[in-house]
Design a protein around this motif. Structure first.
Motif, short mmCIF file in Angstrom:
data_model
loop_
_atom_site.label_atom_id
_atom_site.label_comp_id
_atom_site.label_asym_id
_atom_site.label_seq_id
_atom_site.Cartn_x
_atom_site.Cartn_y
_atom_site.Cartn_z
N GLU A 17 0.81 -1.22 0.00
CA GLU A 17 0.00 0.00 0.00
C GLU A 17 0.85 1.27 0.00
OE1 GLU A 17 -2.58 -0.37 3.35
OE2 GLU A 17 -3.49 -2.19 2.58
N ALA A 18 2.15 1.15 0.23
CA ALA A 18 3.04 2.30 0.25
C ALA A 18 3.47 2.74 -1.15
CB ALA A 18 4.27 1.99 1.10
N ALA A 19 3.06 2.00 -2.17
CA ALA A 19 3.42 2.36 -3.54
C ALA A 19 2.74 3.66 -3.96
CB ALA A 19 3.02 1.23 -4.49
N HIS A 20 3.31 4.33 -4.94
CA HIS A 20 2.77 5.59 -5.43
C HIS A 20 1.45 5.38 -6.18
CE1 HIS A 20 6.32 8.33 -4.94
NE2 HIS A 20 6.85 7.15 -4.68
N VAL A 21 0.56 6.33 -6.04
CA VAL A 21 -0.71 6.30 -6.78
C VAL A 21 -0.44 6.81 -8.19
CG1 VAL A 21 -3.02 7.31 -6.92
CG2 VAL A 21 -2.08 6.65 -4.70
N VAL A 22 -0.86 6.04 -9.20
CA VAL A 22 -0.70 6.48 -10.59
C VAL A 22 -2.02 6.92 -11.20
CG1 VAL A 22 1.40 5.16 -11.02
CG2 VAL A 22 -0.79 4.10 -11.46
N ALA A 23 -3.13 6.49 -10.64
CA ALA A 23 -4.45 6.93 -11.09
C ALA A 23 -5.38 6.91 -9.89
CB ALA A 23 -4.98 6.03 -12.19
N ALA A 24 -5.99 8.06 -9.61
CA ALA A 24 -6.91 8.15 -8.47
C ALA A 24 -8.30 8.48 -8.98
CB ALA A 24 -6.44 9.22 -7.49
N HIS A 25 -9.29 7.76 -8.49
CA HIS A 25 -10.68 8.00 -8.83
C HIS A 25 -11.50 7.99 -7.55
CE1 HIS A 25 -10.21 7.87 -13.18
NE2 HIS A 25 -9.26 7.00 -12.93
N PRO A 26 -11.34 9.03 -6.72
CA PRO A 26 -12.04 9.07 -5.43
C PRO A 26 -13.57 9.07 -5.59
CG PRO A 26 -10.97 11.16 -5.87
CD PRO A 26 -10.52 10.21 -6.93
N GLN A 28 -15.17 7.26 -7.52
CA GLN A 28 -15.54 5.86 -7.69
C GLN A 28 -15.02 5.00 -6.54
OE1 GLN A 28 -14.13 4.72 -11.56
NE2 GLN A 28 -15.60 6.03 -12.61
N GLY A 29 -14.17 5.57 -5.69
CA GLY A 29 -13.69 4.87 -4.51
C GLY A 29 -12.49 3.97 -4.71
N TRP A 30 -11.66 4.23 -5.72
CA TRP A 30 -10.48 3.39 -5.92
C TRP A 30 -9.30 4.18 -6.45
CZ3 TRP A 30 -8.49 2.94 -10.86
CH2 TRP A 30 -9.34 3.28 -11.92
N SER A 31 -8.11 3.58 -6.27
CA SER A 31 -6.87 4.14 -6.80
C SER A 31 -6.02 2.99 -7.33
CB SER A 31 -6.07 4.84 -5.69
OG SER A 31 -6.77 5.95 -5.20
N LEU A 32 -5.29 3.27 -8.40
CA LEU A 32 -4.35 2.32 -8.97
C LEU A 32 -2.96 2.71 -8.51
CD1 LEU A 32 -3.66 -0.04 -10.89
CD2 LEU A 32 -3.47 1.68 -12.71
N GLU A 41 -11.38 2.47 -1.31
CA GLU A 41 -11.47 3.37 -0.16
C GLU A 41 -11.86 2.64 1.12
OE1 GLU A 41 -15.93 5.31 -0.44
OE2 GLU A 41 -14.23 6.49 -1.07
N ASP A 42 -12.45 1.45 1.02
CA ASP A 42 -12.77 0.68 2.23
C ASP A 42 -11.57 -0.13 2.72
OD1 ASP A 42 -12.61 -1.44 0.45
OD2 ASP A 42 -14.58 -2.24 0.93
N THR A 43 -10.40 0.10 2.12
CA THR A 43 -9.11 -0.55 2.37
C THR A 43 -9.01 -1.96 1.81
OG1 THR A 43 -9.55 -1.41 4.61
CG2 THR A 43 -8.68 0.85 4.45
#
Length: 62
Positions: A17-26, A28-32, A41-43
């Protein structure tokens, strides 16, 4: 997939989970992440090999 220095943790690492976010879609509740992990977003997580990691939010002390 990661070009950061130092390299981000792999999808198989416990600290993935410490990896960098390359695409965020808050909305929709997810990040790549750059290690190809989809983090919700629910972990919860979806790993590149198709395995699912159940949500693991910490419990609040009562």
């Amino acid at each position: 997939m990661c070009t950061h220095t130092p390299k981000c943790p792999s999808a198989a690492s416990p600290d993935r989970e410490a990896a960098h976010v390359v695409a965020a879609h808050p909305e929709q509740g997810w990040s790549l992440l750059c290690n190809a992990v989809l983090m919700f977003e629910d972990t919860g997580e979806l790993l590149p090999d198709g395995r699912v990691v159940a949500p693991h939010r910490p419990f609040a002390a009562v």
